[in-house]
Scaffold this motif. Structure first.
Motif, PDB file in Angstrom:
ATOM      1  N   HIS A   1      -3.560 -54.145 -39.699  1.00  0.00           N
ATOM      2  CA  HIS A   1      -2.527 -54.227 -38.673  1.00  0.00           C
ATOM      3  C   HIS A   1      -2.514 -53.048 -37.700  1.00  0.00           C
ATOM      4  N   GLU A   2      -3.402 -52.082 -37.861  1.00  0.00           N
ATOM      5  CA  GLU A   2      -3.260 -50.841 -37.129  1.00  0.00           C
ATOM      6  C   GLU A   2      -3.461 -50.984 -35.621  1.00  0.00           C
ATOM      7  N   THR A   3      -4.166 -52.002 -35.169  1.00  0.00           N
ATOM      8  CA  THR A   3      -4.406 -52.166 -33.728  1.00  0.00           C
ATOM      9  C   THR A   3      -3.605 -53.317 -33.126  1.00  0.00           C
ATOM     10  N   GLY A   4      -2.766 -53.956 -33.916  1.00  0.00           N
ATOM     11  CA  GLY A   4      -2.108 -55.188 -33.483  1.00  0.00           C
ATOM     12  C   GLY A   4      -1.231 -55.057 -32.259  1.00  0.00           C
ATOM     13  N   TRP A   5      -0.375 -54.050 -32.224  1.00  0.00           N
ATOM     14  CA  TRP A   5       0.525 -53.908 -31.077  1.00  0.00           C
ATOM     15  C   TRP A   5      -0.253 -53.576 -29.810  1.00  0.00           C
ATOM     16  N   ASP A   6      -1.293 -52.761 -29.932  1.00  0.00           N
ATOM     17  CA  ASP A   6      -2.124 -52.453 -28.764  1.00  0.00           C
ATOM     18  C   ASP A   6      -2.787 -53.713 -28.224  1.00  0.00           C
ATOM     19  N   ASP A   7      -3.295 -54.547 -29.116  1.00  0.00           N
ATOM     20  CA  ASP A   7      -3.925 -55.792 -28.685  1.00  0.00           C
ATOM     21  C   ASP A   7      -2.913 -56.700 -27.997  1.00  0.00           C
ATOM     22  N   LEU A   8      -1.741 -56.862 -28.580  1.00  0.00           N
ATOM     23  CA  LEU A   8      -0.724 -57.733 -27.982  1.00  0.00           C
ATOM     24  C   LEU A   8      -0.285 -57.222 -26.612  1.00  0.00           C
ATOM     25  N   ALA A   9      -0.199 -55.917 -26.464  1.00  0.00           N
ATOM     26  CA  ALA A   9       0.201 -55.351 -25.175  1.00  0.00           C
ATOM     27  C   ALA A   9      -0.810 -55.662 -24.090  1.00  0.00           C
ATOM     28  N   ALA A  10      -2.055 -55.894 -24.485  1.00  0.00           N
ATOM     29  CA  ALA A  10      -3.128 -56.165 -23.522  1.00  0.00           C
ATOM     30  C   ALA A  10      -3.312 -57.652 -23.241  1.00  0.00           C
ATOM     31  N   VAL A  11      -2.566 -58.515 -23.913  1.00  0.00           N
ATOM     32  CA  VAL A  11      -2.716 -59.958 -23.736  1.00  0.00           C
ATOM     33  C   VAL A  11      -2.033 -60.405 -22.451  1.00  0.00           C
ATOM     34  N   SER A  12      -2.777 -61.081 -21.598  1.00  0.00           N
ATOM     35  CA  SER A  12      -2.215 -61.576 -20.337  1.00  0.00           C
ATOM     36  C   SER A  12      -1.779 -63.032 -20.433  1.00  0.00           C
ATOM     37  N   ALA A  13      -2.244 -63.759 -21.436  1.00  0.00           N
ATOM     38  CA  ALA A  13      -1.885 -65.167 -21.609  1.00  0.00           C
ATOM     39  C   ALA A  13      -0.471 -65.288 -22.165  1.00  0.00           C
ATOM     40  N   PRO A  14       0.170 -66.428 -21.988  1.00  0.00           N
ATOM     41  CA  PRO A  14       1.484 -66.657 -22.607  1.00  0.00           C
ATOM     42  C   PRO A  14       1.389 -66.560 -24.126  1.00  0.00           C
ATOM     43  N   VAL A  15       2.424 -65.990 -24.739  1.00  0.00           N
ATOM     44  CA  VAL A  15       2.434 -65.774 -26.188  1.00  0.00           C
ATOM     45  C   VAL A  15       3.690 -66.397 -26.798  1.00  0.00           C
ATOM     46  N   THR A  16       3.502 -67.096 -27.907  1.00  0.00           N
ATOM     47  CA  THR A  16       4.618 -67.632 -28.686  1.00  0.00           C
ATOM     48  C   THR A  16       4.486 -67.162 -30.124  1.00  0.00           C
ATOM     49  N   LEU A  17       5.596 -66.700 -30.701  1.00  0.00           N
ATOM     50  CA  LEU A  17       5.639 -66.347 -32.116  1.00  0.00           C
ATOM     51  C   LEU A  17       6.393 -67.441 -32.859  1.00  0.00           C
ATOM     52  N   VAL A  18       5.759 -68.007 -33.877  1.00  0.00           N
ATOM     53  CA  VAL A  18       6.419 -68.965 -34.758  1.00  0.00           C
ATOM     54  C   VAL A  18       6.875 -68.207 -35.998  1.00  0.00           C
ATOM     55  N   ARG A  19       8.178 -68.187 -36.218  1.00  0.00           N
ATOM     56  CA  ARG A  19       8.738 -67.520 -37.390  1.00  0.00           C
ATOM     57  C   ARG A  19       9.106 -68.574 -38.423  1.00  0.00           C
ATOM     58  N   ALA A  20       8.499 -68.498 -39.610  1.00  0.00           N
ATOM     59  CA  ALA A  20       8.821 -69.420 -40.691  1.00  0.00           C
ATOM     60  C   ALA A  20      10.093 -68.957 -41.389  1.00  0.00           C
ATOM     61  N   SER A  21      11.033 -69.885 -41.566  1.00  0.00           N
ATOM     62  CA  SER A  21      12.321 -69.517 -42.161  1.00  0.00           C
ATOM     63  C   SER A  21      12.173 -69.014 -43.592  1.00  0.00           C
ATOM     64  N   ARG A  22      11.120 -69.457 -44.283  1.00  0.00           N
ATOM     65  CA  ARG A  22      10.850 -69.011 -45.655  1.00  0.00           C
ATOM     66  C   ARG A  22       9.534 -68.236 -45.718  1.00  0.00           C
ATOM     67  N   GLY A  23       9.224 -67.569 -44.613  1.00  0.00           N
ATOM     68  CA  GLY A  23       7.970 -66.842 -44.519  1.00  0.00           C
ATOM     69  C   GLY A  23       8.153 -65.347 -44.597  1.00  0.00           C
TER      70      GLY A  23
END
Length: 309
Positions: A237-259
């Motif tokens: 997970h160490e580079t995850g936020w940096d990668d997301l900050a560089a994403v230009s495409a639309p992003v959706t997070l699906v949160r599982a209620s029991r996840g």
């Protein structure tokens, strides 16, 4: 590029399709040789070029998406990440998102035409973010399923650690099914048998072993712990936020209620990516297995919005 001819892995699809009341699309196993000699494998559903590419989580494989793909009824590519399914294990043991994304990019260059709607669950979601950051030409939209860079799920529940840190080879698949059920994994016995069959292989000596490298590494890590040998911490997970900050495409997070994504995790995700959408679904962490119809509906809606329908 080779196409596998063994179709036994597709024997479960008709029953799954019958339950959903949908037809079984044409499906084939693809294999691509990489420059370093490894190979990446995938399942291609449909006869047209894929519009959607699916990336599974750690310890899973492309077949985890079967029910979602059947509900989706769209040309789709489901890729086995390195070290999983029929894709090669990495000799450097680096299963962090950026190296994994490099293999995915090679697969898309070979098997797709134009940018994809990338749907990645858990480790696949972080890999999708790394792909979108490095190769924006390949990603039209990114849907991340039940993971954020702030969550380390690599250790997993204690029962899961026990499951994978135990024996890595068995006399029969039935023995492995019994072990999974005894530890509380899987649904019905038939569902557990399907999962075990699709995530194991028969060695030359006749023993059954896990396909994914993580089970073997977990057993090695447990042995190292017992002998006092140091084990490197997870770096998934160490580079995850940096990668997301560089994403230009639309992003959706699906949160599982029991996840695994808590309300606080979702809020942090929204704070860091204010333009992203956050959607909740009644499912466990493996949304593609416990909420496949709802997840497929979200993908269809995203495809429709992208095409202006």
């Amino acid at each position: 590029m080779d196409v596998a001819t063994d179709i036994t892995e597709f024997s479960y699809l008709p029953a799954q399709a019958q339950t959903l009341g949908v037809p079984v699309p044409p499906v084939e196993r693809l294999a691509l040789r990489l420059p370093d000699g490894r190979s990446v494998s995938a399942l291609r559903y449909g006869t047209e070029l894929p519009r959607v590419t699916l990336l599974h989580g750690a310890g899973l494989n492309a077949h985890t998406w079967d029910t979602t793909v059947l509900a989706l009824q769209e040309p789709t590519l489901a890729i086995d990440l390195a070290g999983h399914g029929d894709s090669s294990w990495r000799p450097d043991l680096d299963y962090t998102p950026r190296p994994l994304a490099g293999d995915v990019a090679a697969a898309l260059d070979a098997w797709a035409s134009g940018p994809q709607l990338i749907v990645g669950q858990s480790l696949g979601g972080l890999t999708g973010a790394a792909l979108a950051a490095a190769r924006p030409d390949l990603v039209d939209e990114l849907i991340i399923v039940d993971i954020t860079p702030g969550i380390d799920v690599s250790a997993g529940p204690s029962a899961l650690r026990e499951f994978y840190a135990g024996p890595t080879d068995f006399a029969t698949r039935a023995e492995l099914v019994d072990r999974a059920i005894a530890l509380g994994f899987g649904g019905t016995r038939a569902e557990t048998e399907r999962g075990v069959f699709l995530n194991t292989r028969v060695r030359e000596d006749g023993r059954i072993e896990w396909k994914h490298h993580f089970a073997h590494l977990a057993a090695q890590a447990l042995a190292a712990h017992d002998t006092g040998t140091a084990v490197a911490p997870s770096r998934l997970h160490e580079t995850g936020w940096d990668d997301l900050a560089a994403v230009s495409a639309p992003v959706t997070l699906v949160r599982a209620s029991r996840g695994f994504v808590s309300a606080a995790d979702a809020e942090e995700f929204q704070r860091r990516l204010p333009a992203a959408h956050v959607v909740s679904m009644d499912a466990t962490h493996n949304v593609q297995e416990t909420g496949p119809v709802e997840l497929a509906a979200l993908i269809v809606a995203s495809l429709s919005a992208a095409s202006g329908m």
